[in-house]
Scaffold this active site. Structure first.
Site, mmCIF file in Angstrom:
data_model
loop_
_atom_site.group_PDB
_atom_site.id
_atom_site.type_symbol
_atom_site.label_atom_id
_atom_site.label_comp_id
_atom_site.label_asym_id
_atom_site.label_seq_id
_atom_site.Cartn_x
_atom_site.Cartn_y
_atom_site.Cartn_z
ATOM 1 N N GLY A 105 50.413 47.238 53.953
ATOM 2 C CA GLY A 105 50.505 47.209 55.414
ATOM 3 C C GLY A 105 51.888 47.005 55.977
ATOM 4 O O GLY A 105 52.868 47.609 55.531
ATOM 5 N N TYR B 14 42.372 31.829 64.742
ATOM 6 C CA TYR B 14 43.416 32.846 64.569
ATOM 7 C C TYR B 14 44.413 32.794 65.721
ATOM 8 O O TYR B 14 45.625 32.772 65.509
ATOM 9 C CB TYR B 14 42.784 34.238 64.487
ATOM 10 C CG TYR B 14 43.800 35.347 64.383
ATOM 11 C CD1 TYR B 14 44.553 35.511 63.227
ATOM 12 C CD2 TYR B 14 44.019 36.226 65.451
ATOM 13 C CE1 TYR B 14 45.498 36.531 63.132
ATOM 14 C CE2 TYR B 14 44.949 37.245 65.362
ATOM 15 C CZ TYR B 14 45.689 37.394 64.198
ATOM 16 O OH TYR B 14 46.631 38.397 64.109
ATOM 17 N N SER C 107 51.175 37.679 66.994
ATOM 18 C CA SER C 107 50.171 38.665 67.396
ATOM 19 C C SER C 107 49.937 38.537 68.888
ATOM 20 O O SER C 107 50.108 37.460 69.466
ATOM 21 C CB SER C 107 48.860 38.398 66.642
ATOM 22 O OG SER C 107 47.779 39.090 67.227
ATOM 23 N N GLY D 140 53.943 38.677 52.053
ATOM 24 C CA GLY D 140 52.820 39.587 52.225
ATOM 25 C C GLY D 140 53.241 41.038 52.170
ATOM 26 O O GLY D 140 52.739 41.870 52.934
ATOM 27 N N ALA D 141 54.150 41.369 51.243
ATOM 28 C CA ALA D 141 54.739 42.708 51.207
ATOM 29 C C ALA D 141 53.983 43.678 50.313
ATOM 30 O O ALA D 141 54.474 44.772 50.046
ATOM 31 C CB ALA D 141 56.198 42.607 50.741
ATOM 32 N N ASN D 142 52.787 43.314 49.871
ATOM 33 C CA ASN D 142 52.064 44.198 48.958
ATOM 34 C C ASN D 142 51.359 45.349 49.669
ATOM 35 O O ASN D 142 50.979 46.335 49.033
ATOM 36 C CB ASN D 142 51.032 43.409 48.140
ATOM 37 C CG ASN D 142 50.038 42.680 49.012
ATOM 38 O OD1 ASN D 142 50.342 41.619 49.532
ATOM 39 N ND2 ASN D 142 48.846 43.241 49.195
ATOM 40 N N GLY E 194 53.923 44.462 55.824
ATOM 41 C CA GLY E 194 54.899 43.885 54.910
ATOM 42 C C GLY E 194 55.503 44.921 53.982
ATOM 43 O O GLY E 194 56.716 44.923 53.730
#
Length: 307
Positions: free
Chosen positions: A26, A178, A151, A22-24, A28
């Site tokens: 925020g 979640y 979280s 998820g490094a695209n 990440g």
């Protein structure tokens, strides 16, 4: 252990190989950028290649000499997870840092392509399978680390092993699912660390949480009434994505870190601030639930560690 830890404390990572899911954008993107800044070979593992390319350009514009690349990974697809693992192992023979960062938050009920409830499927089962498929590389890389991003929302999570994936969808709530998936992240970390120790593997499993960070994770909630009512208060408590990434980065690189530890912000309600050791909920410390979740995760994903 420092209570004012910053990116200045990140050691040189030359010769290290790191994956950030998820490094695209925020957290990440910020995590990957700092690994690359310290000379790690950094893989941005992302679902969208267009967004991944944009993220890579962002990193390279700031760090022209960055050793960074993009690879396709959709955690909501076990076929994609397997394809990623195979492609990665064809190119690399070590894995020093696996930052299991990607996630979705409080989405409406839906299923992954493998028929898993979407939040548990993406946030936990996808990362469980990914880590297992890379377990051989992790095991053979000295001092390797797996960092699972949880979280503070794990505190509202409850494990129900009779309805883990909300097959009884009438009991589904976006927040409850979640919280369960984020609790699963911590239980997974606990059991993975126990297995590293039992097998005398020179690796550590750690966890982190970003506090309240300004990312696009909750953009789909902006039209909800409660979001509008709380947005003013939340806005004042939010910190930048760069600050929110620090607990994950510290868990991944701090020489004083130890397996099983959990990092989060040091401010009020752990919403913001410098990364420090924080405590998880009592539910996250259940060895029985951690073991049960592991067994169910193996059955659901078909991934068994060390095989």
């Amino acid at each position: 252990m420092s209570n004012n830890w910053t990116t200045d404390n990140i050691p040189d990572l030359t010769g290290k190989v790191a994956i950030v899911t998820g490094a695209n954008s925020g957290l990440g993107l910020e995590t990957a950028k700092e690994f690359a800044r310290k000379s790690a070979q950094t893989i941005l593992a992302c679902r969208s290649m267009d967004k991944a390319q944009t993220a890579l350009v962002t990193i390279q514009s700031e760090l022209p000499d960055a050793q960074a690349e993009i690879m396709q990974l959709n955690l909501a697809s076990l076929a994609s997870v397997r394809a990623f693992a195979e492609a990665f192992k064809a190119k690399y023979d070590q894995l020093d840092i696996l930052a299991n960062n990607a996630g979705i938050m409080m989405v409406p009920y839906d299923k992954t392509e493998d028929d898993f409830e979407r939040q548990m499927g993406t946030n936990h089962l996808g990362h469980f399978a990914l880590t297992g498929l890379l377990f051989d590389l992790i095991s053979q890389t000295p001092c390797s680390r797996v960092v699972n991003v949880s979280s503070s929302g794990h505190r509202m999570g409850k494990m129900d092993f009779d309805n883990l994936l909300y097959d009884d969808s009438d009991k589904y709530t976006p927040a409850g699912a979640y919280g369960r998936s984020k609790l699963a992240n911590l239980l997974f970390t606990r059991e993975l660390q126990k297995r590293f120790e039992a097998q005398e593997i020179d690796a550590m499993a750690l966890a982190s949480h970003p506090g309240g960070s300004d990312t696009n994770l909750g953009n789909h909630l902006e039209d909800s009434l409660w979001f509008k009512l709380l947005s003013g208060l939340m806005g004042r408590m939010m910190q930048s994505a760069a600050m929110g990434a620090l607990p994950t980065i510290r868990a991944a690189v701090d020489p004083s870190a130890r397996g099983g530890q959990y990092y989060g912000p040091n401010g009020f309600m752990e919403m913001s601030g410098a990364p420090i050791l924080v405590k998880s909920s009592k539910a996250a410390q259940s060895d029985t639930d951690a073991r049960r979740l592991w067994e169910m995760s193996e059955e659901l994903t078909g991934v068994r560690y060390g095989e």
